[in-house]
Design a protein around this motif. Structure first.
Motif, mmCIF file in Angstrom:
data_model
loop_
_atom_site.group_PDB
_atom_site.id
_atom_site.type_symbol
_atom_site.label_atom_id
_atom_site.label_comp_id
_atom_site.label_asym_id
_atom_site.label_seq_id
_atom_site.Cartn_x
_atom_site.Cartn_y
_atom_site.Cartn_z
ATOM 1 N N TYR A 66 0.669 -1.284 -0.057
ATOM 2 C CA TYR A 66 0.161 0.004 -0.113
ATOM 3 C C TYR A 66 0.813 1.196 -0.100
ATOM 4 C CZ TYR A 66 -3.864 -3.274 1.192
ATOM 5 O OH TYR A 66 -4.380 -4.333 1.103
ATOM 6 N N ASN A 67 2.133 1.447 -0.376
ATOM 7 C CA ASN A 67 2.963 2.463 -0.104
ATOM 8 C C ASN A 67 3.820 2.515 -1.349
ATOM 9 O OD1 ASN A 67 2.273 3.704 2.487
ATOM 10 N ND2 ASN A 67 2.587 1.553 3.016
ATOM 11 N N ARG A 68 3.456 2.070 -2.439
ATOM 12 C CA ARG A 68 4.337 2.050 -3.754
ATOM 13 C C ARG A 68 4.196 3.479 -4.062
ATOM 14 N NH1 ARG A 68 2.311 -0.181 -7.405
ATOM 15 N NH2 ARG A 68 0.174 -0.851 -6.674
ATOM 16 N N ARG A 69 5.157 3.838 -4.906
ATOM 17 C CA ARG A 69 5.274 5.139 -5.874
ATOM 18 C C ARG A 69 5.142 6.501 -4.836
ATOM 19 N NH1 ARG A 69 4.980 3.299 -10.758
ATOM 20 N NH2 ARG A 69 3.488 1.563 -11.090
ATOM 21 N N ILE A 337 -2.047 -8.741 -14.156
ATOM 22 C CA ILE A 337 -2.266 -7.777 -13.110
ATOM 23 C C ILE A 337 -1.124 -7.919 -11.958
ATOM 24 C CG2 ILE A 337 -3.158 -10.171 -12.181
ATOM 25 C CD1 ILE A 337 -4.397 -6.535 -11.104
ATOM 26 N N PHE A 338 -0.308 -8.842 -11.906
ATOM 27 C CA PHE A 338 0.928 -8.950 -11.149
ATOM 28 C C PHE A 338 2.051 -7.903 -11.678
ATOM 29 C CE2 PHE A 338 -1.285 -12.561 -9.046
ATOM 30 C CZ PHE A 338 -1.144 -12.098 -7.851
ATOM 31 N N ALA A 339 2.640 -7.229 -11.078
ATOM 32 C CA ALA A 339 3.720 -6.347 -11.416
ATOM 33 C C ALA A 339 5.196 -6.486 -10.586
ATOM 34 C CB ALA A 339 3.446 -4.858 -11.559
ATOM 35 N N THR A 340 6.059 -5.900 -10.861
ATOM 36 C CA THR A 340 7.292 -6.176 -9.800
ATOM 37 C C THR A 340 7.580 -4.786 -9.242
ATOM 38 O OG1 THR A 340 8.344 -7.809 -11.213
ATOM 39 C CG2 THR A 340 9.626 -6.639 -9.802
ATOM 40 N N GLY A 341 7.465 -4.841 -7.593
ATOM 41 C CA GLY A 341 7.778 -3.758 -6.895
ATOM 42 C C GLY A 341 9.177 -3.825 -6.440
ATOM 43 N N SER A 342 9.712 -2.756 -5.704
ATOM 44 C CA SER A 342 10.905 -2.861 -5.256
ATOM 45 C C SER A 342 11.062 -1.937 -3.972
ATOM 46 C CB SER A 342 11.817 -2.083 -6.371
ATOM 47 O OG SER A 342 11.652 -0.879 -6.607
ATOM 48 N N THR A 343 12.097 -2.487 -3.220
ATOM 49 C CA THR A 343 12.345 -2.090 -1.752
ATOM 50 C C THR A 343 13.516 -1.232 -1.962
ATOM 51 O OG1 THR A 343 13.332 -4.088 -0.978
ATOM 52 C CG2 THR A 343 10.936 -3.774 -0.636
ATOM 53 N N GLY A 344 13.522 -0.469 -0.853
ATOM 54 C CA GLY A 344 15.099 0.426 -0.814
ATOM 55 C C GLY A 344 16.177 -0.292 -0.598
ATOM 56 N N TYR A 349 9.682 -7.834 -5.672
ATOM 57 C CA TYR A 349 8.687 -8.606 -5.214
ATOM 58 C C TYR A 349 7.791 -8.526 -6.122
ATOM 59 C CZ TYR A 349 6.663 -4.432 -3.300
ATOM 60 O OH TYR A 349 6.098 -3.208 -2.958
ATOM 61 N N SER A 350 6.626 -9.475 -6.290
ATOM 62 C CA SER A 350 5.654 -9.639 -7.056
ATOM 63 C C SER A 350 4.416 -9.125 -6.451
ATOM 64 C CB SER A 350 5.203 -10.918 -7.784
ATOM 65 O OG SER A 350 4.004 -10.861 -8.315
ATOM 66 N N ASP A 366 6.340 -2.612 -14.058
ATOM 67 C CA ASP A 366 6.985 -1.938 -12.686
ATOM 68 C C ASP A 366 5.765 -1.374 -11.751
ATOM 69 O OD1 ASP A 366 8.590 -0.460 -10.790
ATOM 70 O OD2 ASP A 366 9.331 0.975 -12.637
ATOM 71 N N ALA A 367 5.901 -1.817 -10.859
ATOM 72 C CA ALA A 367 4.909 -1.562 -9.764
ATOM 73 C C ALA A 367 5.489 -0.257 -8.733
ATOM 74 C CB ALA A 367 4.453 -2.854 -8.915
ATOM 75 N N GLY A 368 6.680 0.123 -9.156
ATOM 76 C CA GLY A 368 7.099 1.050 -8.260
ATOM 77 C C GLY A 368 7.893 0.640 -7.145
ATOM 78 N N TRP A 369 8.338 1.741 -6.398
ATOM 79 C CA TRP A 369 9.298 1.590 -5.335
ATOM 80 C C TRP A 369 8.448 1.766 -3.822
ATOM 81 C CZ3 TRP A 369 8.732 5.632 -8.192
ATOM 82 C CH2 TRP A 369 8.370 6.799 -7.503
ATOM 83 N N VAL A 370 8.845 1.306 -2.964
ATOM 84 C CA VAL A 370 8.459 1.485 -1.454
ATOM 85 C C VAL A 370 9.437 2.253 -0.724
ATOM 86 C CG1 VAL A 370 7.679 0.235 0.313
ATOM 87 C CG2 VAL A 370 7.159 -0.782 -1.274
ATOM 88 N N PRO A 371 9.107 3.627 -0.324
ATOM 89 C CA PRO A 371 10.166 4.294 0.059
ATOM 90 C C PRO A 371 10.616 3.787 1.580
ATOM 91 C CG PRO A 371 8.052 5.251 0.233
ATOM 92 C CD PRO A 371 7.702 4.072 -0.282
ATOM 93 N N GLU A 372 11.819 4.022 1.941
ATOM 94 C CA GLU A 372 12.390 3.649 3.182
ATOM 95 C C GLU A 372 12.035 5.125 3.885
ATOM 96 O OE1 GLU A 372 14.568 1.104 4.395
ATOM 97 O OE2 GLU A 372 13.648 0.457 2.518
ATOM 98 N N LEU A 373 11.864 5.000 5.255
ATOM 99 C CA LEU A 373 11.599 5.916 5.931
ATOM 100 C C LEU A 373 12.462 7.143 6.037
ATOM 101 C CD1 LEU A 373 10.012 7.165 8.310
ATOM 102 C CD2 LEU A 373 11.490 6.020 10.064
#
Length: 392
Positions: A66-69, A337-344, A349-350, A366-373
Motif C-alpha cells: 500500500y505504499n508504492r510510488r 495484474i501482477f507487477a514487480t515492486g522494489s524496496t529501498g 517482489y511480485s 513496474d509496480a514502483g518502489w516502497v520508500p524507506e523511512l
C-alpha cells in the motif's frame, strides 16, 4: 499547485499533489491508488514511521502492498518547525488523506477547519473506524472490529462453528477504494466549481455496504442471515464445493436450465424430476443429499477437466486455487495484474497493480518502489521550498 516532477505527465492525475498522513491500509491504500494514477504522493511519517513498519512480516507486507510510488518525509508533528512544514505542504496540496485516531489531527491544530483555512480548495479525506457522529466516534477501529460489528463475521464460517473473519483485510482494502472514489468525485467537482470538499469515510459504513445483497435478503425475509458454510442460502447448487481428483471446484447451476444441464453432464438426467430436487427451495432443503449424489461425477475428474466440461455447457464454475496456483494460472498471467515492486534495500517482489486497464493508465510491469523511512525528506524540502528542515 506545482507542476509534477515525479509522475509521467500523461497519467490522469498528473500534477495532482496528495499529502498522506495515513497508517496501515485504508488511507495509505487510497493514496497509493492515486499515485498509480499519476499523483505526487508525499507520505508524512513521524520519527517512528508508519506504524506498519514496526510489526514484523505483516507490517512489511502492508508497506509493500500500500505504499508504492510514494515519497517519504519524516516530520515530528509535535515539533513546531516540523508542524510548520506540514502546514506548508498542506497549503500546496490538492488532496490530504489521513486515518489518524479521531481527535489527533485536531490536537495538532490540523482540524478540517484549520486545513480549510490553510487551503480553501483542498480535498480532505478522513477515515475513521466508526464514523464521526455516534457514541463510538472516539474508539480506535481496525478491519477486524468492523467485520465483527457489522454482521460480517456472523455470516462467515460453518453453521455449527464459531464466527470467522474473512481471510484478508477486506474492509480496510475496500475502504481504500471508497476513499479513492470519493476523492476522484471531489476533484471532478472542483474542476467545475472551484470548491474543495471534506470527505468522511468509516470502516463501519463500508463493511455494511459490502453486504448489500444480504441486507436486501433480510429486508425480504425478515430473518437475519447466519453462517451456513459454503452454498447460497436460497439457491442450490450455488457456490457449492465439490472435491475433484486433484483439488476442488466451486459451481453455480441453480436455474432450472443450468441444473438440468449439470445433471445431464453428470449422467443423472433423472435428478430434475426427483421431488427432492425439483426446484430451488427443494434443492436447498435437501442440499446435502444433492451434493452427495453429484459428488462421484466430480471426484472422477481432475479440476481442469471438470472446468472444461462445465464451461462447455455454460455453467459457471471456478477452480479453488492456492496463491502459488493463482500466480501460475494462464488467465492471471495473461491479465498482467501482477507487477514487480522494489524496496529501498534492492529487493524485488511480485504484487498486484491497478485492477483495471485503460488507454490513459496502461498496465506496466513496474509496480514502483516502497520508500524507506524519510528517504525523500531532502528532496521534498527542496522541491517544495520548505526552507531549513529539522529532518527529525
Amino acid at each position: 499547485m506545482p507542476d509534477s516532477e515525479y509522475a509521467p505527465d500523461d497519467l490522469p492525475l498528473s500534477g495532482i499533489t496528495v499529502v498522506d498522513f495515513g497508517q496501515y491500509i485504508a488511507a495509505p491504500g487510497a493514496a497509493q491508488t492515486l499515485a498509480d494514477l499519476g499523483a505526487d504522493v508525499l507520505k508524512i511519517e513521524g520519527p517512528g514511521g508508519d506504524q506498519a513498519r514496526g510489526i514484523g512480516v505483516y507490517g512489511e507486507a502492508i508497506m509493500r502492498a500500500y505504499n508504492r510510488r510514494k515519497k517519504s518525509i519524516v516530520l515530528d508533528l509535535k515539533a513546531e518547525d516540523d508542524l510548520r512544514h506540514a502546514r506548508a505542504l498542506i497549503a500546496r496540496a490538492d488532496v490530504v488523506i489521513h486515518n489518524l485516531r479521531p481527535g489527533v489531527m485536531e490536537k495538532l491544530g490540523l482540524s478540517a477547519d484549520d486545513i480549510r483555512e490553510l487551503n480553501p480548495t483542498v480535498i480532505l479525506a478522513a477515515v475513521s473506524g466508526f464514523g464521526t457522529d455516534g457514541p463510538s466516534r472516539r474508539r480506535p477501529g481496525l478491519d477486524i472490529a468492523a467485520q465483527a460489528e457489522t454482521g460480517m463475521m456472523s455470516v462467515t464460517g460453518e453453521a455449527d462453528g464459531d464466527p470467522q473473519r474473512v481471510g484478508f483485510p477486506l474492509v480496510d482494502h475496500a475502504t481504500s477504494y471508497v476513499v479513492t472514489q470519493a476523492v476522484l468525485a471531489a476533484l471532478f467537482r472542483r474542476e467545475r466549481t472551484g470548491l474543495g470538499d471534506d470527505i468522511d469515510v468509516s470502516l463501519l459504513d463500508v463493511a455494511i455496504d459490502l453486504q448489500c445483497a444480504n441486507w436486501g435478503e433480510y429486508s425480504i425475509t425478515g430473518v437475519a442471515p447466519h453462517r451456513r458454510g459454503n452454498g447460497q442460502p436460497t439457491a442450490a447448487p450455488a457456490a457449492d464445493i465439490f472435491p475433484t481428483a486433484d483439488g476442488s471446484i466451486v459451481i453455480s447451476a441453480y436455474t432450472e436450465q443450468r441444473f438440468a444441464q449439470l445433471c445431464d453432464l453428470a449422467g443423472r438426467p433423472d435428478l430434475p424430476k426427483d421431488p427432492r430436487f425439483v426446484d430451488n427451495p427443494s434443492r436447498v432443503a435437501h442440499r446435502g443429499e444433492l451434493l452427495a449424489v453429484l459428488a462421484p461425477f466430480f471426484a472422477g475428474l481432475d479440476t481442469e477437466a471438470a472446468l472444461a466440461a462445465l464451461t462447455s455447457v455454460g455453467i459457471v464454475a471456478g477452480a479453488v486455487r492456492t496463491y502459488d496456483q493463482v500466480q501460475s494460472a494462464p488467465d492471471v498471467i495473461a491479465s498482467g495484474i501482477f507487477a514487480t515492486g522494489s524496496t529501498g534495500d534492492g529487493h524485488t517482489y511480485s504484487i498486484p497493480g491497478l485492477p483495471y486497464r485503460s488507454r490513459s493508465t496502461p498496465r506496466t510491469a513496474d509496480a514502483g518502489w516502497v520508500p524507506e523511512l524519510g528517504e525523500h525528506s531532502h528532496e521534498i524540502v527542496a522541491h517544495y521550498r520548505l526552507g531549513e528542515h529539522s529532518l527529525t
